[in-house]
Design a protein around this motif. Structure first.
Motif, PDB file in Angstrom:
ATOM      1  N   PRO A  19       0.808  -1.226   0.000  1.00  0.00           N
ATOM      2  CA  PRO A  19       0.000   0.000   0.000  1.00  0.00           C
ATOM      3  C   PRO A  19       0.838   1.271   0.000  1.00  0.00           C
ATOM      4  N   HIS A  20       2.032   1.233   0.600  1.00  0.00           N
ATOM      5  CA  HIS A  20       2.860   2.446   0.598  1.00  0.00           C
ATOM      6  C   HIS A  20       3.195   2.876  -0.829  1.00  0.00           C
ATOM      7  N   GLN A  21       3.628   1.942  -1.662  1.00  0.00           N
ATOM      8  CA  GLN A  21       3.997   2.293  -3.044  1.00  0.00           C
ATOM      9  C   GLN A  21       2.788   2.770  -3.832  1.00  0.00           C
ATOM     10  N   ILE A  22       1.659   2.088  -3.647  1.00  0.00           N
ATOM     11  CA  ILE A  22       0.451   2.475  -4.379  1.00  0.00           C
ATOM     12  C   ILE A  22      -0.009   3.858  -3.937  1.00  0.00           C
ATOM     13  N   GLU A  23      -0.068   4.088  -2.630  1.00  0.00           N
ATOM     14  CA  GLU A  23      -0.480   5.401  -2.132  1.00  0.00           C
ATOM     15  C   GLU A  23       0.498   6.483  -2.570  1.00  0.00           C
ATOM     16  N   HIS A  24       1.792   6.153  -2.606  1.00  0.00           N
ATOM     17  CA  HIS A  24       2.795   7.139  -3.010  1.00  0.00           C
ATOM     18  C   HIS A  24       2.550   7.592  -4.448  1.00  0.00           C
ATOM     19  N   PHE A  25       2.429   6.653  -5.377  1.00  0.00           N
ATOM     20  CA  PHE A  25       2.285   7.099  -6.767  1.00  0.00           C
ATOM     21  C   PHE A  25       0.951   7.804  -6.987  1.00  0.00           C
ATOM     22  N   LEU A  26      -0.079   7.396  -6.246  1.00  0.00           N
ATOM     23  CA  LEU A  26      -1.362   8.092  -6.384  1.00  0.00           C
ATOM     24  C   LEU A  26      -1.285   9.520  -5.851  1.00  0.00           C
ATOM     25  N   LYS A  27      -0.539   9.736  -4.760  1.00  0.00           N
ATOM     26  CA  LYS A  27      -0.358  11.102  -4.253  1.00  0.00           C
ATOM     27  C   LYS A  27       0.444  11.943  -5.236  1.00  0.00           C
ATOM     28  N   VAL A  28       1.521  11.387  -5.767  1.00  0.00           N
ATOM     29  CA  VAL A  28       2.330  12.124  -6.749  1.00  0.00           C
ATOM     30  C   VAL A  28       1.456  12.479  -7.956  1.00  0.00           C
ATOM     31  N   TYR A  29       0.682  11.536  -8.410  1.00  0.00           N
ATOM     32  CA  TYR A  29      -0.230  11.791  -9.525  1.00  0.00           C
ATOM     33  C   TYR A  29      -1.210  12.926  -9.169  1.00  0.00           C
ATOM     34  N   GLY A  30      -1.787  12.877  -7.981  1.00  0.00           N
ATOM     35  CA  GLY A  30      -2.728  13.916  -7.559  1.00  0.00           C
ATOM     36  C   GLY A  30      -2.100  15.295  -7.519  1.00  0.00           C
ATOM     37  N   TYR A  31      -0.905  15.383  -6.965  1.00  0.00           N
ATOM     38  CA  TYR A  31      -0.214  16.677  -6.944  1.00  0.00           C
ATOM     39  C   TYR A  31       0.141  17.128  -8.365  1.00  0.00           C
ATOM     40  N   ALA A  32       0.535  16.189  -9.209  1.00  0.00           N
ATOM     41  CA  ALA A  32       0.866  16.539 -10.593  1.00  0.00           C
ATOM     42  C   ALA A  32      -0.355  17.121 -11.306  1.00  0.00           C
ATOM     43  N   VAL A  33      -1.518  16.515 -11.092  1.00  0.00           N
ATOM     44  CA  VAL A  33      -2.745  17.023 -11.705  1.00  0.00           C
ATOM     45  C   VAL A  33      -3.045  18.433 -11.184  1.00  0.00           C
ATOM     46  N   ALA A  34      -2.929  18.623  -9.870  1.00  0.00           N
ATOM     47  CA  ALA A  34      -3.217  19.928  -9.280  1.00  0.00           C
ATOM     48  C   ALA A  34      -2.280  21.007  -9.807  1.00  0.00           C
ATOM     49  N   ILE A  35      -0.995  20.692  -9.880  1.00  0.00           N
ATOM     50  CA  ILE A  35      -0.024  21.678 -10.362  1.00  0.00           C
ATOM     51  C   ILE A  35      -0.234  21.950 -11.852  1.00  0.00           C
ATOM     52  N   ALA A  36      -0.415  20.895 -12.636  1.00  0.00           N
ATOM     53  CA  ALA A  36      -0.617  21.072 -14.077  1.00  0.00           C
ATOM     54  C   ALA A  36      -1.850  21.924 -14.352  1.00  0.00           C
ATOM     55  N   ASP A  37      -2.906  21.686 -13.590  1.00  0.00           N
ATOM     56  CA  ASP A  37      -4.125  22.481 -13.761  1.00  0.00           C
ATOM     57  C   ASP A  37      -3.873  23.938 -13.374  1.00  0.00           C
ATOM     58  N   GLY A  38      -3.214  24.142 -12.251  1.00  0.00           N
ATOM     59  CA  GLY A  38      -2.910  25.503 -11.810  1.00  0.00           C
ATOM     60  C   GLY A  38      -2.027  26.260 -12.782  1.00  0.00           C
ATOM     61  N   GLU A  39      -1.135  25.535 -13.424  1.00  0.00           N
ATOM     62  CA  GLU A  39      -0.212  26.154 -14.389  1.00  0.00           C
ATOM     63  C   GLU A  39      -0.778  26.167 -15.805  1.00  0.00           C
ATOM     64  N   GLN A  40      -1.959  25.614 -15.979  1.00  0.00           N
ATOM     65  CA  GLN A  40      -2.638  25.563 -17.272  1.00  0.00           C
ATOM     66  C   GLN A  40      -1.756  24.923 -18.352  1.00  0.00           C
ATOM     67  N   LEU A  41      -1.186  23.767 -18.017  1.00  0.00           N
ATOM     68  CA  LEU A  41      -0.350  23.064 -18.982  1.00  0.00           C
ATOM     69  C   LEU A  41      -1.215  22.478 -20.091  1.00  0.00           C
ATOM     70  N   PRO A  42      -0.705  22.443 -21.308  1.00  0.00           N
ATOM     71  CA  PRO A  42      -1.493  21.929 -22.430  1.00  0.00           C
ATOM     72  C   PRO A  42      -1.715  20.414 -22.330  1.00  0.00           C
ATOM     73  N   PRO A  43      -2.798  19.909 -22.914  1.00  0.00           N
ATOM     74  CA  PRO A  43      -3.118  18.483 -22.820  1.00  0.00           C
ATOM     75  C   PRO A  43      -1.990  17.523 -23.204  1.00  0.00           C
ATOM     76  N   PRO A  44      -1.222  17.775 -24.276  1.00  0.00           N
ATOM     77  CA  PRO A  44      -0.150  16.819 -24.583  1.00  0.00           C
ATOM     78  C   PRO A  44       0.906  16.732 -23.470  1.00  0.00           C
ATOM     79  N   THR A  45       1.222  17.853 -22.842  1.00  0.00           N
ATOM     80  CA  THR A  45       2.174  17.850 -21.725  1.00  0.00           C
ATOM     81  C   THR A  45       1.576  17.096 -20.545  1.00  0.00           C
TER      82      THR A  45
END
Length: 162
Positions: A19-45
């Motif tokens: 569960p540690h590895q699964i939770e880790h990558f899901l958290k990283v993914y969640g933060y990546a989505v939040a940052i990408a959205d905040g920075e308005q990164l284009p869909p291909p990026t």
């Protein structure tokens, strides 16, 4: 176009019982989505970034088996071939696969960050690691000064760790 949900399912299967590895990558993914959205990164990026966030630590398991350690350089070496295989199985296109493998192969290398996908991946991983590791927590302000560049990542850091 392959669905990110299939990649997440593949990674949860790969790390089944850890569960540690699964939770880790899901958290990283969640933060990546939040940052990408905040920075308005284009869909291909975002497509590259999200796949890299899910797969970024795919080399940990093999690194521990081979070297007795999941240290960054081992992950960077062992992760890309495993990620390539998973992405190919799911039908991702070669340019995306190449960039995702590059990001996995460099996500613990903090110099010469060469794109928004790379920057956001590193920030998302740091935000997660600071919350999971005493060592990262103690050096969080050094990371803030030397690693964080996006306004959204800096904002999240401030909300979490100051």
């Amino acid at each position: 176009m392959p669905k990110l949900g299939h990649l997440i399912a593949k990674m949860t299967q790969y790390y089944r019982g850890d569960p540690h590895q699964i939770e880790h990558f899901l958290k990283v993914y969640g933060y990546a989505v939040a940052i990408a959205d905040g920075e308005q990164l284009p869909p291909p990026t975002c497509e590259v970034l999200y796949a890299a966030a899910v797969l970024h630590d795919v080399g940990c398991k093999v690194s521990v088996q081979k070297y007795g350690s999941s240290a960054g350089p081992h992950q960077e070496k062992e992760g890309p071939p495993i990620a390539r295989s998973m992405l190919q199985e799911l039908g991702y296109k070669e340019p995306l696969i190449q960039r995702v493998c590059y990001l996995i192969g460099h996500h613990h290398t903090y110099r010469d960050i060469d794109g928004d996908d790379y920057q956001v991946l590193v920030e998302a991983d740091f935000l997660t690691n600071i919350g999971e590791s005493e060592q990262y927590y103690r050096s969080r302000y050094t990371a803030l000064e030397n690693i964080f560049r996006t306004p959204t990542g800096i904002h999240l850091f401030g909300q979490l760790y100051t």
